[in-house]
Design an enzyme around this catalytic site. Structure first.
Site, PDB file in Angstrom:
ATOM      1  CE  LYS A 203       5.352 -10.303  12.243  1.00 16.81           C
ATOM      2  NZ  LYS A 203       6.270 -11.027  11.341  1.00 16.81           N
ATOM      3  NE  ARG A 239       7.208  -5.981   6.474  1.00 17.28           N
ATOM      4  CZ  ARG A 239       5.968  -6.154   6.944  1.00 17.28           C
ATOM      5  NH1 ARG A 239       5.778  -6.638   8.165  1.00 17.28           N
ATOM      6  NH2 ARG A 239       4.918  -5.845   6.196  1.00 17.28           N
TER       7      ARG A 239
END
Length: 259
Positions: A203, A239
């Protein structure tokens, strides 16, 4: 010894930020799922609705058409299946077919009926912090208040505490500085007593931590560093895209913490 779970990401979308279009056929999705399992995935999270910045909204029918055939192709595999959705209809159709976890990026705020559906199937649910980014209190205060309120709503609907996960929502409705604050205070989320899922993989925070201008697929080592950091803070699962790397990090730190 604590066993930190690793959730592998399986996006069956054409436009996800890291792997859009790579696995949006049933055959490719199956092959990638098998790879994730071989690398140590405990859970596979199937997503049919991209949440990247500037994503195109997907109709209910399209989301079902993307997700359901993949679930049916994977439900013979020896792995827990999760579906990344905030729609109760998608959750219900998924749970009917053997999925045992729903990953709701809106924590039941978009579609409160999702709690009743998850309770009906005695499934697990991940409640992620999200919003519009406009807040009247410090980010961590809002995050805790919002997630604990939604966790309470989930329990009222009949979902037991043991089936509820909290996700701090890195990459959603936060500035990079706010995300650093949240990461530094993950132990406060863990202290609520609910299991915590950390999802930082590739991210913008990772790019920021590395100084910027890092290609999405070159962010795995730094992602693994956030996995290590999160485990030290007490999180219960991560995750990720790169399961093998993060599984090894998790196994090593879990073993060291058990010494």
């Amino acid at each position: 010894m604590k066993n930190t779970k690793v959730m592998g990401i399986l996006n069956v979308t054409p436009d996800s930020f890291s792997d859009g279009g790579s696995y949006n056929s049933v055959e490719n999705a199956r092959a990638h799922a098998e790879q994730l399992i071989s690398e140590g995935a405990d859970i596979i999270d199937i997503g049919g609705f991209s949440t990247r910045p500037g994503h195109t909204k997907v109709t209910l029918e399209e989301e079902l058409n993307r997700v359901i055939p993949v679930i049916e192709a994977l439900n013979d595999l020896d792995v827990q299946l999760s579906v990344d959705t905030f729609r109760s209809q998608v959750a219900e159709e998924s749970l009917k077919r053997g999925v045992t976890m729903i990953n709701d990026q809106w924590a039941g705020l978009y579609d409160p009926e999702i709690f009743n559906v998850v309770a009906k199937y005695d499934a697990e649910i991940i409640l992620m912090h999200n919003g519009d980014g406009n807040r009247e209190m410090p980010v961590m205060d809002e995050l805790l208040l919002s997630l604990l309120k939604q966790a309470n709503q989930a329990e009222i609907a009949g979902i037991p505490e043991k089936n509820i996960w909290l996700d701090p929502g890195i990459g959603f409705a936060k500035s990079r500085e706010e995300e650093r604050i949240v990461m530094s205070r993950l132990d406060e989320l863990v202290a609520t007593g609910y299991k915590v899922m950390l999802a930082t993989s590739r991210k913008r925070l990772i790019n920021d931590l590395l100084g910027g201008n890092i290609d999405v697929k070159e962010r795995d080592e730094a992602t693994a560093a956030t996995t290590a950091f999160g485990i030290e803070k007490g999180i219960h699962a991560v995750r990720v895209h790169n399961v093998k790397m993060n599984k090894r990090v998790a196994q090593t730190i879990d073993a060291l913490k058990g010494i």
